[in-house]
Design a protein around this motif. Structure first.
Motif, short mmCIF file in Angstrom:
data_model
loop_
_atom_site.label_atom_id
_atom_site.label_comp_id
_atom_site.label_asym_id
_atom_site.label_seq_id
_atom_site.Cartn_x
_atom_site.Cartn_y
_atom_site.Cartn_z
N ARG A 106 -1.71 -8.34 12.31
CA ARG A 106 -1.48 -9.20 13.49
C ARG A 106 -1.06 -10.61 13.07
NH1 ARG A 106 -3.02 -8.58 18.63
NH2 ARG A 106 -4.59 -7.03 18.13
N LEU A 107 0.04 -11.08 13.66
CA LEU A 107 0.49 -12.46 13.47
C LEU A 107 -0.42 -13.38 14.26
CD1 LEU A 107 2.66 -14.42 12.37
CD2 LEU A 107 3.87 -14.08 14.53
N VAL A 108 -0.95 -14.40 13.61
CA VAL A 108 -1.82 -15.38 14.27
C VAL A 108 -1.21 -16.77 14.08
CG1 VAL A 108 -3.93 -14.01 14.07
CG2 VAL A 108 -3.29 -15.56 12.21
N PRO A 109 -1.60 -17.73 14.94
CA PRO A 109 -1.10 -19.10 14.77
C PRO A 109 -1.49 -19.65 13.39
CG PRO A 109 -2.15 -18.85 16.91
CD PRO A 109 -2.43 -17.59 16.14
N PRO A 110 -0.69 -20.56 12.85
CA PRO A 110 -0.93 -21.07 11.50
C PRO A 110 -2.31 -21.70 11.27
CG PRO A 110 1.22 -21.77 12.29
CD PRO A 110 0.53 -21.11 13.44
N VAL A 111 -2.96 -22.18 12.31
CA VAL A 111 -4.29 -22.81 12.15
C VAL A 111 -5.42 -21.80 12.10
CG1 VAL A 111 -3.57 -25.00 13.19
CG2 VAL A 111 -4.51 -23.18 14.64
N VAL A 112 -5.15 -20.54 12.45
CA VAL A 112 -6.17 -19.49 12.45
C VAL A 112 -6.30 -18.94 11.04
CG1 VAL A 112 -6.82 -17.24 13.39
CG2 VAL A 112 -5.77 -18.96 14.87
N LYS A 113 -7.52 -18.83 10.54
CA LYS A 113 -7.76 -18.44 9.14
C LYS A 113 -8.13 -16.98 8.94
CE LYS A 113 -6.81 -22.41 7.52
NZ LYS A 113 -5.50 -22.59 6.92
N ASP A 114 -8.21 -16.19 10.01
CA ASP A 114 -8.52 -14.77 9.90
C ASP A 114 -7.54 -13.98 10.75
OD1 ASP A 114 -10.84 -15.47 8.46
OD2 ASP A 114 -12.05 -15.54 10.27
N THR A 115 -7.26 -12.76 10.33
CA THR A 115 -6.43 -11.87 11.14
C THR A 115 -6.90 -10.44 10.93
OG1 THR A 115 -4.17 -11.34 11.83
CG2 THR A 115 -4.57 -11.52 9.45
N THR A 116 -6.21 -9.50 11.56
CA THR A 116 -6.61 -8.10 11.50
C THR A 116 -5.45 -7.23 11.03
OG1 THR A 116 -6.06 -7.93 13.85
CG2 THR A 116 -8.37 -8.26 13.29
N ALA A 117 -5.82 -6.11 10.42
CA ALA A 117 -4.82 -5.12 10.00
C ALA A 117 -5.20 -3.78 10.61
CB ALA A 117 -4.78 -5.02 8.48
N TYR A 118 -4.17 -3.02 10.97
CA TYR A 118 -4.35 -1.73 11.63
C TYR A 118 -3.50 -0.67 10.95
CZ TYR A 118 -6.03 -4.90 15.26
OH TYR A 118 -6.70 -5.88 15.94
N LEU A 119 -4.04 0.54 10.86
CA LEU A 119 -3.35 1.70 10.31
C LEU A 119 -4.21 2.91 10.59
CD1 LEU A 119 -4.96 2.46 7.40
CD2 LEU A 119 -3.90 0.32 6.78
N THR A 120 -3.78 4.07 10.16
CA THR A 120 -4.59 5.28 10.26
C THR A 120 -4.77 5.83 8.86
OG1 THR A 120 -3.80 5.77 12.49
CG2 THR A 120 -4.78 7.60 11.26
N LEU A 121 -6.02 6.13 8.51
CA LEU A 121 -6.33 6.76 7.23
C LEU A 121 -6.65 8.22 7.46
CD1 LEU A 121 -8.59 4.18 5.36
CD2 LEU A 121 -6.26 4.87 4.80
N GLU A 122 -6.07 9.06 6.65
CA GLU A 122 -6.29 10.50 6.75
C GLU A 122 -6.86 11.01 5.43
OE1 GLU A 122 -3.65 14.54 7.41
OE2 GLU A 122 -2.84 12.61 8.05
N ASN A 123 -7.89 11.85 5.53
CA ASN A 123 -8.50 12.47 4.36
C ASN A 123 -7.98 13.90 4.27
OD1 ASN A 123 -10.08 13.67 2.41
ND2 ASN A 123 -12.03 12.98 3.26
N ARG A 124 -7.09 14.16 3.34
CA ARG A 124 -6.52 15.50 3.18
C ARG A 124 -7.32 16.35 2.20
NH1 ARG A 124 0.01 14.57 3.34
NH2 ARG A 124 0.05 13.86 5.48
N GLY A 125 -8.43 15.83 1.72
CA GLY A 125 -9.23 16.56 0.74
C GLY A 125 -10.32 17.40 1.37
N LYS A 126 -11.14 17.98 0.52
CA LYS A 126 -12.22 18.86 0.94
C LYS A 126 -13.59 18.18 0.86
CE LYS A 126 -9.87 23.12 -0.52
NZ LYS A 126 -9.04 23.31 0.56
N THR A 127 -13.60 16.92 0.44
CA THR A 127 -14.85 16.16 0.37
C THR A 127 -14.69 14.86 1.15
OG1 THR A 127 -14.15 15.08 -1.68
CG2 THR A 127 -15.46 17.10 -1.91
N PRO A 128 -15.79 14.31 1.64
CA PRO A 128 -15.71 13.05 2.40
C PRO A 128 -15.22 11.91 1.51
CG PRO A 128 -17.90 14.05 2.60
CD PRO A 128 -17.17 14.82 1.56
#
Length: 137
Positions: free
Chosen positions: A24-46
């Motif tokens: 997420r694009l935030v204003p220059p004075v903001v010091k924290d932001t967020t990231a988004y995606l999807t993680l997939e586990n294609r294996g047989k163990t957690p």
């Protein structure tokens, strides 16, 4: 759908796949932001995601948004999580209103369209490198 991922060592090497996401694009004075995606586990163990790192922020942590009622008032917020489990054959969506990765202590303002590299860390020592565009959404 395109998959943009670079795998680095450990059990996660064979199991974790990330779909393209965004920061997420935030204003220059903001010091924290967020990231988004999807993680997939294609294996047989957690898989257990325990955090991450990036050159653009001091810390990368896992958070979940919540909504609860207190005294008749709806309260919105977020809580940090020490880890997030991804079951075998499962997926976890990081999206607004649910799970997200906090990029805390931005070292500089981000620009729309630039690419941010995140390295996601798993409990087994595996690492997953993802490259996400900065977008205003």
């Amino acid at each position: 759908m395109r998959w943009l991922v670079i795998l680095l060592g450990g059990l996660a090497l064979a199991q974790a796949v990330a779909t393209p996401g965004w920061v997420r694009l935030v204003p220059p004075v903001v010091k924290d932001t967020t990231a988004y995606l999807t993680l997939e586990n294609r294996g047989k163990t957690p898989l257990r995601l325990v955090g991450g790192e990036t050159e653009v922020a001091e810390r990368v942590s896992i958070h979940v948004d919540y909504r609860e009622t207190r005294g008749g008032q709806v309260v919105l917020g977020m809580r940090p999580l020490a880890y997030l489990d991804i079951p075998p054959g499962g997926r976890v969506e990081f999206r607004p209103g649910k799970y997200h990765l906090m990029l805390e202590g931005l070292k500089r303002p981000l620009k729309a369209g630039e690419k941010v590299t995140l390295v996601l860390k798993f409990q087994d020592g595996g690492r997953l490198k993802v490259i996400l565009p900065v977008e205003m959404r």
